[in-house]
Design a protein around this motif. Structure first.
Motif, mmCIF file in Angstrom:
data_model
loop_
_atom_site.group_PDB
_atom_site.id
_atom_site.type_symbol
_atom_site.label_atom_id
_atom_site.label_comp_id
_atom_site.label_asym_id
_atom_site.label_seq_id
_atom_site.Cartn_x
_atom_site.Cartn_y
_atom_site.Cartn_z
ATOM 1 N N GLY A 1 -60.752 1.510 -4.405
ATOM 2 C CA GLY A 1 -59.559 1.569 -4.640
ATOM 3 C C GLY A 1 -58.706 0.838 -3.709
ATOM 4 O O GLY A 1 -57.491 1.089 -3.684
ATOM 5 N N GLY A 2 -59.327 -0.161 -3.026
ATOM 6 C CA GLY A 2 -58.490 -0.969 -2.155
ATOM 7 C C GLY A 2 -58.268 -0.456 -0.746
ATOM 8 O O GLY A 2 -59.088 0.696 -0.502
ATOM 9 N N GLU A 3 -57.816 -1.187 0.149
ATOM 10 C CA GLU A 3 -57.715 -0.618 1.506
ATOM 11 C C GLU A 3 -57.093 0.455 2.031
ATOM 12 O O GLU A 3 -57.599 1.396 2.555
ATOM 13 C CB GLU A 3 -57.076 -1.740 2.466
ATOM 14 N N SER A 4 -56.084 1.096 1.173
ATOM 15 C CA SER A 4 -55.590 2.152 1.265
ATOM 16 C C SER A 4 -56.220 3.399 0.934
ATOM 17 O O SER A 4 -56.631 4.474 1.497
ATOM 18 C CB SER A 4 -54.211 2.397 0.314
ATOM 19 N N ALA A 5 -57.333 3.350 -0.150
ATOM 20 C CA ALA A 5 -58.264 4.260 -0.651
ATOM 21 C C ALA A 5 -59.113 4.289 0.727
ATOM 22 O O ALA A 5 -59.622 5.242 0.835
ATOM 23 C CB ALA A 5 -59.023 3.812 -1.707
ATOM 24 N N GLY A 6 -59.739 3.231 1.249
ATOM 25 C CA GLY A 6 -60.519 3.173 2.282
ATOM 26 C C GLY A 6 -59.850 3.792 3.590
ATOM 27 O O GLY A 6 -60.867 4.758 4.218
ATOM 28 N N TRP A 7 -58.798 3.670 4.079
ATOM 29 C CA TRP A 7 -58.371 4.412 4.920
ATOM 30 C C TRP A 7 -57.998 5.771 4.730
ATOM 31 O O TRP A 7 -58.346 6.818 5.554
ATOM 32 C CB TRP A 7 -56.896 3.697 5.345
ATOM 33 N N THR A 8 -57.874 6.159 3.540
ATOM 34 C CA THR A 8 -57.639 7.728 2.990
ATOM 35 C C THR A 8 -59.074 8.412 3.171
ATOM 36 O O THR A 8 -59.025 9.511 3.441
ATOM 37 C CB THR A 8 -57.035 7.665 1.776
ATOM 38 N N ALA A 9 -60.032 7.676 2.752
ATOM 39 C CA ALA A 9 -61.488 8.437 2.839
ATOM 40 C C ALA A 9 -61.738 8.520 4.182
ATOM 41 O O ALA A 9 -62.419 9.598 4.655
ATOM 42 C CB ALA A 9 -62.634 7.339 2.229
ATOM 43 N N ALA A 10 -61.764 7.522 5.020
ATOM 44 C CA ALA A 10 -61.886 7.623 6.809
ATOM 45 C C ALA A 10 -61.172 8.919 6.959
ATOM 46 O O ALA A 10 -61.677 9.643 8.088
ATOM 47 C CB ALA A 10 -61.566 6.400 7.274
ATOM 48 N N LEU A 11 -59.973 9.040 6.852
ATOM 49 C CA LEU A 11 -59.083 9.907 7.397
ATOM 50 C C LEU A 11 -59.389 11.217 6.746
ATOM 51 O O LEU A 11 -59.531 12.362 7.657
ATOM 52 C CB LEU A 11 -57.551 9.626 7.024
ATOM 53 N N LEU A 12 -59.752 11.363 5.716
ATOM 54 C CA LEU A 12 -59.867 12.827 5.241
ATOM 55 C C LEU A 12 -61.492 13.302 5.839
ATOM 56 O O LEU A 12 -61.301 14.371 6.243
ATOM 57 C CB LEU A 12 -60.347 12.566 3.627
ATOM 58 N N LEU A 13 -62.400 12.292 6.088
ATOM 59 C CA LEU A 13 -63.306 12.659 6.656
ATOM 60 C C LEU A 13 -63.242 13.175 8.290
ATOM 61 O O LEU A 13 -63.567 14.190 8.588
ATOM 62 C CB LEU A 13 -64.582 11.554 6.810
ATOM 63 N N GLY B 1 -48.282 2.352 7.572
ATOM 64 C CA GLY B 1 -48.935 3.444 7.657
ATOM 65 C C GLY B 1 -50.329 3.661 8.150
ATOM 66 O O GLY B 1 -50.914 4.654 8.593
ATOM 67 N N GLN B 2 -50.957 2.264 7.720
ATOM 68 C CA GLN B 2 -52.287 2.474 8.062
ATOM 69 C C GLN B 2 -52.694 2.239 9.414
ATOM 70 O O GLN B 2 -53.561 2.627 10.116
ATOM 71 C CB GLN B 2 -52.992 1.146 7.243
ATOM 72 N N LEU B 3 -51.530 1.589 10.039
ATOM 73 C CA LEU B 3 -51.704 1.441 11.939
ATOM 74 C C LEU B 3 -51.790 2.911 12.261
ATOM 75 O O LEU B 3 -52.403 3.238 13.092
ATOM 76 C CB LEU B 3 -50.568 0.607 12.263
ATOM 77 N N PHE B 4 -50.744 3.981 11.504
ATOM 78 C CA PHE B 4 -51.059 5.055 12.185
ATOM 79 C C PHE B 4 -52.181 6.177 11.768
ATOM 80 O O PHE B 4 -52.864 6.492 12.785
ATOM 81 C CB PHE B 4 -49.755 5.921 11.604
ATOM 82 N N VAL B 5 -52.798 5.673 10.806
ATOM 83 C CA VAL B 5 -54.120 6.207 10.465
ATOM 84 C C VAL B 5 -55.295 5.771 11.183
ATOM 85 O O VAL B 5 -55.975 6.477 11.631
ATOM 86 C CB VAL B 5 -54.586 5.894 8.772
#
Length: 318
Positions: free
Chosen positions: A203-215, A98-102
Motif C-alpha cells: 500500500g505504499g510508504e504510508s502503509a509501511g509506516w502504519t504496519a511498523a507503528l502497529l507492531l 505525519g510519517q516523521l512523527f511515526v
C-alpha cells in the motif's frame, strides 16, 4: 576490559555484516533501503555467529572467542569485496509530516526496548530456565552440549539464540546477561523495519509506516522484545522470508531466492515452531512457479540455502 571487548566484537560483526546485507537487499537499480539493510545485517550476524560455533562444535574445536571472530570475519570478506566492486547504494530519505512523527515514535520505542534489555538480567520463564542455562553450559564446556540419555528435550532445541548468548559469555569472561539480552532485543527491534517492507509493497510508504507503528505499539511486542526469548527473532526471520518471497515474485532474481532460503533456514534454526510455516512458503514457491514468476532454479537455490543452514544443526540434534 573483556566486557568492553565483547561489546566491541558484536559491533564489529554487525558492521562487517552490512556489505553482505547490502548485496542481498539491493533492488534492480542497485539500491537498498537503510533500515532494511540493518535488519538483514542483524540476521546475518547472529545467524553466521551461531553457524560458525555449530560447525566448530561438530568438528570438536573448542570455542575460543578470538577464533570464532576470525572465522566469521573471514567468511564476511567476500561480501565486503563484492560490495566494494559493485557499489550498491544505501538509500535513506527522511520522512516528512505525519510519517516523521511515526518515525520518531518508532525510534523511541526501539530505544526503550534496547535500554530495558541492557539493564536487567534474564528473568522471564523459559529465558531464565532454559536458554540462559544452556548458554552458560555451552560456555562452560567450550563446546556443544552432549545429548546423552533422557531429559534432553530442551537441549534438543534449535540453538541460534543460545549459541549467540554463549559467545557473549565467552567473550565477556562472565555470564553477561545484559549483552546477551541485547542480542535478542536487537533482533526484535529489527522486526520494525522488516515489517515496513511488505506494507510498503502492498500500500505504499504510508502503509509501511502504519504496519511498523502497529507492531511497535502492540503491548506484547514491547513486553517480549526484552524477554530474551526466541519467538521474536524467529518472527524477524519469517518476516524477512516474506519480504524476499515477494521480491522474488516481482523480480525473479536469484539473489532474492538465495535470501529467501537464508531467511527460512535461520527461522528453522531459531525455533521449531517456524517449521509450521514452511508448507505455506512452499506453496508460495509452487504458485510462483505455476504463474511463471520463477523457475525451478530459484526453488533449488532457496531450498539449498535453507537446508545448508537448518539441516546440520537438526541432524546433529536428532
Amino acid at each position: 576490559m573483556e566486557t568492553l571487548l565483547a561489546y566491541l566484537s558484536l559491533g564489529v560483526l554487525l558492521l562487517f555484516a552490512i556489505p553482505s546485507a547490502l548485496l542481498l537487499c539491493r533492488d534492480a537499480q542497485n539500491r537498498a533501503p537503510f533500515g532494511f539493510v540493518l535488519a538483514v545485517a542483524a540476521a546475518l550476524m547472529t545467524g553466521g555467529l551461531s553457524l560458525v560455533m555449530l560447525w566448530m562444535g561438530l568438528l570438536g574445536i573448542s570455542f575460543a572467542p578470538a577464533a570464532i571472530l576470525i572465522v566469521l570475519l573471514g567468511l564476511m570478506l567476500p561480501g565486503i569485496y563484492l560490495c566494494w566492486r559493485q557499489r550498491p547504494e544505501l538509500i535513506w530519505a527522511w520522512p516528512r509530516g505525519g510519517q516523521l512523527f511515526v518515525f520518531g515514535l518508532l525510534v523511541a520505542i526501539a530505544a526503550v526496548i534496547l535500554i530495558d534489555a541492557a539493564l536487567w538480567p534474564f528473568f522471564r520463564d523459559d529465558a531464565a530456565a532454559i536458554y540462559q542455562p544452556q548458554a552458560a553450559q555451552i560456555a562452560g564446556l567450550g563446546g556443544l552440549i552432549p545429548l546423552q540419555g533422557q531429559n534432553t528435550l530442551y537441549e534438543a532445541y534449535p540453538m541460534l539464540i543460545q549459541l549467540n548468548y554463549s559467545f557473549v559469555y565467552l567473550a565477556s569472561g562472565w555470564e553477561n546477561d545484559y549483552l546477551a539480552k541485547l542480542i535478542s532485543a536487537i533482533l526484535a527491534v529489527a522486526c520494525l523495519p522488516a515489517v515496513f517492507q511488505p506494507g510498503k509493497r502492498i500500500g505504499g510508504e504510508s502503509a509501511g509506516w502504519t504496519a511498523a507503528l502497529l507492531l511497535g505499539l502492540m503491548p506484547t511486542f514491547g513486553s517480549w522484545a526484552t524477554a530474551g526469548y526466541t519467538d521474536l527473532p524467529m518472527a524477524l526471520f519469517l518476516t524477512l522470508a516474506v519480504v524476499f518471497g515477494i521480491r522474488l515474485w516481482d523480480s525473479a532474481r536469484k539473489t532474492d531466492a538465495l535470501a529467501f532460503g537464508i531467511a527460512l533456514g535461520l527461522a528453522a534454526w531459531t525455533k521449531n515452531n517456524a517449521l509450521i510455516a514452511m508448507p505455506a512458503f512452499g506453496l508460495w514457491l509452487l504458485l510462483a512457479l505455476w504463474r511463471r514468476r520463477i523457475n525451478w532454479l530459484h526453488i533449488v537455490i532457496a531450498a539449498i540455502a535453507a537446508l545448508l543452514i537448518a539441516a546440520p544443526g537438526t541432524c546433529a540434534i536428532y
